[in-house]
Design a protein around this motif. Structure first.
Motif, short mmCIF file in Angstrom:
data_model
loop_
_atom_site.label_atom_id
_atom_site.label_comp_id
_atom_site.label_asym_id
_atom_site.label_seq_id
_atom_site.Cartn_x
_atom_site.Cartn_y
_atom_site.Cartn_z
N ARG A 1 4.19 7.72 6.48
CA ARG A 1 4.50 8.80 7.42
C ARG A 1 5.87 9.42 7.13
O ARG A 1 6.05 10.64 7.22
N GLU A 2 6.83 8.58 6.81
CA GLU A 2 8.17 9.09 6.51
C GLU A 2 8.12 10.00 5.28
O GLU A 2 8.72 11.08 5.26
N SER A 3 7.40 9.56 4.25
CA SER A 3 7.29 10.37 3.03
C SER A 3 6.65 11.71 3.34
O SER A 3 7.12 12.76 2.87
N GLU A 4 5.57 11.67 4.11
CA GLU A 4 4.87 12.91 4.44
C GLU A 4 5.75 13.84 5.28
O GLU A 4 5.77 15.06 5.07
N SER A 5 6.48 13.27 6.22
CA SER A 5 7.24 14.11 7.15
C SER A 5 8.41 14.81 6.49
O SER A 5 8.81 15.91 6.91
N VAL A 6 8.98 14.20 5.44
CA VAL A 6 10.13 14.84 4.77
C VAL A 6 9.72 15.57 3.50
O VAL A 6 10.56 16.09 2.76
N GLY A 7 8.41 15.60 3.23
CA GLY A 7 7.92 16.36 2.07
C GLY A 7 8.06 15.66 0.74
O GLY A 7 8.15 16.31 -0.31
N VAL A 8 8.07 14.33 0.77
CA VAL A 8 8.14 13.54 -0.47
C VAL A 8 6.74 13.04 -0.81
O VAL A 8 5.94 12.71 0.07
N ASN A 9 6.43 12.97 -2.10
CA ASN A 9 5.12 12.51 -2.55
C ASN A 9 4.81 11.13 -1.96
O ASN A 9 5.59 10.19 -2.11
N ALA A 10 3.65 11.01 -1.33
CA ALA A 10 3.28 9.76 -0.66
C ALA A 10 2.15 9.02 -1.39
O ALA A 10 1.60 8.06 -0.84
N ASP A 11 1.82 9.43 -2.61
CA ASP A 11 0.68 8.82 -3.32
C ASP A 11 0.87 7.32 -3.52
O ASP A 11 -0.06 6.52 -3.33
N PRO B 1 2.91 4.99 -1.88
CA PRO B 1 2.76 4.16 -0.68
C PRO B 1 1.35 4.20 -0.10
O PRO B 1 0.90 3.21 0.48
N ARG B 2 0.64 5.31 -0.26
CA ARG B 2 -0.75 5.36 0.21
C ARG B 2 -1.61 4.36 -0.56
O ARG B 2 -2.48 3.70 0.01
N LEU B 3 -1.38 4.27 -1.87
CA LEU B 3 -2.15 3.33 -2.69
C LEU B 3 -1.87 1.90 -2.25
O LEU B 3 -2.79 1.09 -2.08
N ALA C 1 -3.54 1.25 0.99
CA ALA C 1 -4.99 1.12 0.84
C ALA C 1 -5.37 -0.28 0.35
O ALA C 1 -6.34 -0.89 0.83
N LEU C 2 -4.59 -0.82 -0.58
CA LEU C 2 -4.86 -2.17 -1.07
C LEU C 2 -4.67 -3.20 0.04
O LEU C 2 -5.47 -4.14 0.18
N ALA C 3 -3.62 -3.04 0.82
CA ALA C 3 -3.38 -3.96 1.94
C ALA C 3 -4.50 -3.85 2.96
O ALA C 3 -4.94 -4.86 3.53
N GLY C 4 -4.99 -2.63 3.20
CA GLY C 4 -6.10 -2.46 4.12
C GLY C 4 -7.35 -3.17 3.65
O GLY C 4 -8.10 -3.75 4.46
N ARG C 5 -7.58 -3.16 2.36
CA ARG C 5 -8.74 -3.87 1.81
C ARG C 5 -8.58 -5.38 1.99
O ARG C 5 -9.56 -6.09 2.25
#
Length: 295
Positions: A248-258, A260-262, A265-269
């Motif tokens: 969320r922090e990355s998205e909110s300040v306009g920094v690439n979030a690819d 941390p999303r990855l 996603a692994l932690a969610g799995r």
């Protein structure tokens, strides 16, 4: 300089090949060199190396032949036509590649002579110093026979075992760790940079934390080897919640979030697989699965 003066041939004179040949020369080894572009050998010849006329001439010149070229295809392009020229010689392949390519190359070479596959974990200027680590894999007897010669390339000379693929396997695994740390630092520098914080300032803060994480590795390894994922401190559920903050922090300040999303996603799995209450070491089970194994 060592007392071992085994003649050595170096095939491939990029920056790394030149560093290898120069180090052998400094340590008293008669050194023959070959490269497609002969001009790259000029300085080495001035240091005392002999420039071979062809790959066959280069291989014939020494009992120990070190190859360091762009990839395994280039190794085979150079050496496959030589046939019996490799008979009785030991080929040390310090070309980067995959463990499968290493094993396939070993299968071909060992019909004619000895073979060690290797991986250099150093930049060219570090060759021959305490900072250079070079991995070797293949028959123990072959490594033992030439260990004193190979050890001049770096204080971190390390024999990994008989499996020819071990050097390449460790090489790519460590590169993954290197990029993981570097990319995570860059992600963090981009984040704090949005608030005007210089990357150098962030580095002074991130460095000690990276050192702390390094101290966790032995315990993570023990948990993985035992298959014991009982939580020591924070569970994966806890980590997952914190990962959401980074996304969320990355998205909110306009920094690439690819990135941390990855990770999220692994932690969610892992949570979906029943490891929400496990220690972070249980994430190894996600990395053990081939890509695309989940819908």
């Amino acid at each position: 300089m060592t007392t071992d003066t085994t003649p050595v041939t170096v095939v491939g004179l990029g920056l790394m090949g030149q560093a290898l040949a120069s180090t052998f020369l400094r340590n008293g080894h008669p050194t023959t060199v070959w490269n497609r572009t002969a001009a790259k050998a000029t300085e080495l010849v001035a240091q005392g190396a002999r420039l071979a006329d062809s790959p066959a001439d280069a291989v014939a010149a020494s009992p120990l032949v070190v190859v360091c070229v762009s990839n395994y295809d280039a190794v085979h392009e150079l050496l496959d036509p030589l046939g019996d020229a490799l008979d009785g010689r030991v080929l040390v392949n310090l070309t980067s590649g995959t463990s499968e390519a290493a094993r396939q190359t070993a299968e071909w070479v060992t019909q004619r002579g000895g073979y060690l596959d290797g991986a250099i974990m150093a930049v060219p200027p570090a060759i021959g110093t305490a900072e250079a680590t070079v991995f070797y894999s293949g028959p123990q007897a072959v490594f033992d026979r030439h260990e004193s010669t190979l050890r001049v390339l770096g204080a971190g000379t390390t024999y990994l075992g008989a499996d020819y693929g071990l050097s390449s396997l460790h090489d790519v695994a460590l590169l993954g760790a290197m990029w993981g740390v570097a990319n995570s630092f860059l992600q963090g520098a981009a984040l704090v940079g949005t608030a005007g914080v210089p990357a150098s300032t962030f580095a002074s803060i991130a460095g000690p934390l990276i050192g702390t994480v390094n101290g966790w590795l032995p315990d993570l390894a023990r948990q993985i080897d035992k298959g014991d994922y009982a939580a020591r401190d924070a569970t994966i559920d806890t980590h997952l919640g914190t990962m959401e903050h980074l996304v969320r922090e990355s998205e909110s300040v306009g920094v690439n979030a690819d990135l941390p999303r990855l990770v999220k996603a692994l932690a969610g799995r892992a949570v979906a697989d029943g490891h929400g209450g496990s220690d972070y070491a249980a994430m190894i089970e996600q990395f053990r699965k081939p890509s695309g194994s989940r819908p």
